[in-house]
Design a protein around this motif. Structure first.
Motif, PDB file in Angstrom:
ATOM      1  N   MET A   1       0.850  -1.202   0.000  1.00  0.00           N
ATOM      2  CA  MET A   1       0.000   0.000   0.000  1.00  0.00           C
ATOM      3  C   MET A   1       0.890   1.258   0.000  1.00  0.00           C
ATOM      4  O   MET A   1       1.912   1.286   0.674  1.00  0.00           O
ATOM      5  N   ASP A   2       0.474   2.260  -0.736  1.00  0.00           N
ATOM      6  CA  ASP A   2       1.267   3.491  -0.796  1.00  0.00           C
ATOM      7  C   ASP A   2       1.388   4.112   0.607  1.00  0.00           C
ATOM      8  O   ASP A   2       0.406   4.172   1.351  1.00  0.00           O
ATOM      9  N   PRO A   3       2.594   4.580   0.961  1.00  0.00           N
ATOM     10  CA  PRO A   3       2.777   5.190   2.289  1.00  0.00           C
ATOM     11  C   PRO A   3       1.824   6.373   2.539  1.00  0.00           C
ATOM     12  O   PRO A   3       1.477   6.656   3.686  1.00  0.00           O
ATOM     13  N   ALA A   4       1.409   7.042   1.462  1.00  0.00           N
ATOM     14  CA  ALA A   4       0.463   8.168   1.625  1.00  0.00           C
ATOM     15  C   ALA A   4      -0.877   7.669   2.169  1.00  0.00           C
ATOM     16  O   ALA A   4      -1.570   8.394   2.899  1.00  0.00           O
ATOM     17  N   ILE A   5      -1.253   6.440   1.811  1.00  0.00           N
ATOM     18  CA  ILE A   5      -2.520   5.875   2.302  1.00  0.00           C
ATOM     19  C   ILE A   5      -2.371   5.454   3.774  1.00  0.00           C
ATOM     20  O   ILE A   5      -3.240   5.750   4.597  1.00  0.00           O
ATOM     21  N   THR A   6      -1.267   4.780   4.077  1.00  0.00           N
ATOM     22  CA  THR A   6      -1.090   4.318   5.469  1.00  0.00           C
ATOM     23  C   THR A   6      -0.919   5.511   6.420  1.00  0.00           C
ATOM     24  O   THR A   6      -1.303   5.442   7.576  1.00  0.00           O
ATOM     25  N   TRP A   7      -0.386   6.614   5.890  1.00  0.00           N
ATOM     26  CA  TRP A   7      -0.252   7.837   6.705  1.00  0.00           C
ATOM     27  C   TRP A   7      -1.601   8.239   7.309  1.00  0.00           C
ATOM     28  O   TRP A   7      -1.667   8.733   8.438  1.00  0.00           O
ATOM     29  N   LEU A   8      -2.688   8.003   6.562  1.00  0.00           N
ATOM     30  CA  LEU A   8      -4.010   8.427   7.037  1.00  0.00           C
ATOM     31  C   LEU A   8      -4.403   7.741   8.346  1.00  0.00           C
ATOM     32  O   LEU A   8      -5.111   8.327   9.168  1.00  0.00           O
ATOM     33  N   ASP A   9      -3.939   6.494   8.548  1.00  0.00           N
ATOM     34  CA  ASP A   9      -4.258   5.817   9.818  1.00  0.00           C
ATOM     35  C   ASP A   9      -3.720   6.607  11.008  1.00  0.00           C
ATOM     36  O   ASP A   9      -4.337   6.644  12.067  1.00  0.00           O
ATOM     37  N   SER A  10      -2.573   7.263  10.795  1.00  0.00           N
ATOM     38  CA  SER A  10      -1.968   8.027  11.898  1.00  0.00           C
ATOM     39  C   SER A  10      -2.712   9.348  12.118  1.00  0.00           C
ATOM     40  O   SER A  10      -2.424  10.064  13.077  1.00  0.00           O
ATOM     41  N   GLN A  11      -3.627   9.687  11.226  1.00  0.00           N
ATOM     42  CA  GLN A  11      -4.330  10.982  11.303  1.00  0.00           C
ATOM     43  C   GLN A  11      -5.746  10.881  11.878  1.00  0.00           C
ATOM     44  O   GLN A  11      -6.472  11.872  11.935  1.00  0.00           O
ATOM     45  N   GLN A  12      -6.138   9.676  12.292  1.00  0.00           N
ATOM     46  CA  GLN A  12      -7.505   9.480  12.789  1.00  0.00           C
ATOM     47  C   GLN A  12      -7.856  10.482  13.908  1.00  0.00           C
ATOM     48  O   GLN A  12      -8.903  11.131  13.864  1.00  0.00           O
ATOM     49  N   ALA A  13      -6.984  10.608  14.900  1.00  0.00           N
ATOM     50  CA  ALA A  13      -7.291  11.493  16.039  1.00  0.00           C
ATOM     51  C   ALA A  13      -7.385  12.955  15.584  1.00  0.00           C
ATOM     52  O   ALA A  13      -8.274  13.701  16.019  1.00  0.00           O
ATOM     53  N   ALA A  14      -6.493  13.347  14.668  1.00  0.00           N
ATOM     54  CA  ALA A  14      -6.518  14.728  14.168  1.00  0.00           C
ATOM     55  C   ALA A  14      -7.808  14.986  13.386  1.00  0.00           C
ATOM     56  O   ALA A  14      -8.408  16.078  13.488  1.00  0.00           O
ATOM     57  N   MET A  15      -8.237  13.986  12.638  1.00  0.00           N
ATOM     58  CA  MET A  15      -9.482  14.141  11.867  1.00  0.00           C
ATOM     59  C   MET A  15     -10.673  14.288  12.806  1.00  0.00           C
ATOM     60  O   MET A  15     -11.563  15.112  12.582  1.00  0.00           O
ATOM     61  N   GLU A  16     -10.688  13.486  13.867  1.00  0.00           N
ATOM     62  CA  GLU A  16     -11.802  13.566  14.830  1.00  0.00           C
ATOM     63  C   GLU A  16     -11.844  14.948  15.490  1.00  0.00           C
ATOM     64  O   GLU A  16     -12.909  15.531  15.652  1.00  0.00           O
ATOM     65  N   LYS A  17     -10.666  15.437  15.854  1.00  0.00           N
ATOM     66  CA  LYS A  17     -10.617  16.743  16.529  1.00  0.00           C
ATOM     67  C   LYS A  17     -11.147  17.843  15.598  1.00  0.00           C
ATOM     68  O   LYS A  17     -11.931  18.700  16.000  1.00  0.00           O
ATOM     69  N   LEU A  18     -10.706  17.779  14.339  1.00  0.00           N
ATOM     70  CA  LEU A  18     -11.151  18.778  13.365  1.00  0.00           C
ATOM     71  C   LEU A  18     -12.666  18.705  13.158  1.00  0.00           C
ATOM     72  O   LEU A  18     -13.351  19.733  13.094  1.00  0.00           O
ATOM     73  N   LEU A  19     -13.188  17.479  13.080  1.00  0.00           N
ATOM     74  CA  LEU A  19     -14.635  17.321  12.894  1.00  0.00           C
ATOM     75  C   LEU A  19     -15.392  17.925  14.078  1.00  0.00           C
ATOM     76  O   LEU A  19     -16.388  18.643  13.890  1.00  0.00           O
ATOM     77  N   ILE A  20     -14.929  17.657  15.280  1.00  0.00           N
ATOM     78  CA  ILE A  20     -15.610  18.194  16.476  1.00  0.00           C
ATOM     79  C   ILE A  20     -15.560  19.727  16.453  1.00  0.00           C
ATOM     80  O   ILE A  20     -16.568  20.394  16.702  1.00  0.00           O
TER      81      ILE A  20
END
Ligand SMILES: [Zn+2]
Length: 398
Positions: A1-20
């Protein structure tokens, strides 16, 4: 899998914070201060990947009020953000900043459980806004690492989708026409399925005008607009069943007067849903016939239009859905598609000849209600789906 895709797993918490954060800003369509504040924040969050940003004021929405008069309702700005407009392959990504919850709605607070986030617009469509942003952040990491610049993109963020995009429809014509494909970030269906085809929709107001008179002293001089409106409503309702799949919903009758006055104005509000674009002509003729047959002393004036033509499951449309399905498979996400009677800006893109998938936002449910929620895990999941699709398209170069 492209590293750019796996990078997104590390961004879950940041995405949640932004959504809130974003769901905590009230962006009811007519709450301009809130919409403008979100536009500012979104503008900033695109800074590191945007090639150009346009902030575009939209013209006000023309409404007919309960007295049958035209009024102008201002809406917030739209954003158009682009990168690599010169690349041979062009994607257009879109979602709306506004929600259905007005500034005085009781539903203002975001709450979280282990698996879900609940709050105004978390699914429709701020979850999708976060997914769109992170998919592009990941895609630009891929571009940076690979040097593959075959795919350029343009993001259109409007602020009037929840009232049918009357003020931004022209924006799509200007900035989306000619794109090779479209990606719209409305929530997926609650089970994760996509929408394949959509019916069309139009909102109409029929203004009945009569003559006011004192109900006791000169009743015979009056011409009752409420009764005329009721007759129009009955005739409109009777159109149900004439065209298979087309529905006529008389949503409201405004107007009236005190008990002792013959009312001189009433407004019938109608929503039409229809499965095929060619029905517009026949339906328009039926409306014109009803409005042309007003009784003595009554005038009937029709306002409104078909605003979202049906989105059909054309061959290019189906091919695009299949490409998403394949990307989903490689990520372990099973994707099917269904028909929906609801409309969105995917209808408008399709009408411009841009094949598009319009349910690429988060998985969630109870949208347009105080029970709106989304599944937290779907943030990274759907961002990976979109990023993977963009990378696949860019690599293929078509
Ligand atoms: Zn929406």
């Amino acid at each position: 899998m492209d590293p750019a895709i796996t990078w997104l797993d590390s961004q879950q918490a940041a995405m949640e914070k932004l959504l809130i954060d974003w769901a905590s800003i009230n962006t009811g369509t007519y709450h301009l201060a809130g919409v403008q504040r979100l536009a500012d924040e979104v503008d900033r969050s695109f800074e590191e990947i945007a090639g150009s940003v346009l902030r575009l004021p939209l013209s006000p929405h023309h409404e007919i009020n309960a007295s049958g008069e035209a009024v102008e309702m201002p809406v917030g700005d739209a954003l158009v953000i682009s990168r690599r407009a010169e690349s041979p392959l062009q994607a257009v990504l879109a979602i709306h900043l506004d929600t259905v919850y007005p500034v005085d709605s009781p539903f203002q607070t975001v709450t979280c459980t282990d698996e879900q986030i609940a709050g105004p617009g978390v699914a429709d469509a701020k979850g999708g806004l976060v997914v769109l942003l992170y998919a592009l952040l990941a895609f630009e990491r891929y571009v940076e690492a690979s040097g593959d610049t075959r795919l350029g993109w343009r993001v259109i963020l409007n602020s009037d989708e929840e009232i049918g995009s009357p003020c931004s429809a022209e924006l799509f014509g200007r900035y989306a026409a000619g794109a090779d494909f479209g990606m719209v970030y409305e929530p997926s269906l609650p089970n994760g399925d996509l929408v394949g085809e959509r019916g069309g929709s139009g909102n109409f107001s029929i203004i009945a005008r009569g003559r006011s008179a004192h109900a006791g002293r000169e009743f015979d001089q009056g011409r009752n607009a409420v009764v005329a409106a009721a007759e129009v409503a009955r005739q409109l309702h009777a159109l149900n069943g004439r065209w298979p799949g087309a529905t006529f919903n008389v949503a409201r009758i405004d107007g009236g007067s005190p008990y002792n006055v013959v009312p001189d104005v009433a407004v019938v509000r109608l929503n039409i849903r229809y499965p095929r674009p060619e029905l517009e002509t026949e339906i328009s003729a039926a409306l014109a016939k009803i409005c042309g047959a007003a009784g003595d002393g009554i005038t009937l004036q029709q306002e409104g239009q078909f605003s979202a033509p049906p989105k059909l499951l054309s061959l290019p449309q189906e091919a695009l859905l299949q490409q998403f399905q394949q990307c989903g498979q490689s990520l372990g996400i099973g994707l099917e598609w269904q028909r929906s009677g609801g409309v969105c800006d995917g209808n408008r893109l399709a009408a411009l000849g841009v094949p598009n998938v319009d349910t690429l936002g988060v998985r969630g449910g109870n949208i347009h209600s105080t029970g709106e929620y989304m599944w937290r895990a779907s943030l990274a999941e759907r961002a990976k789906l979109s990023a993977s699709f963009l990378i696949t398209k860019s690599r293929a170069g078509n």
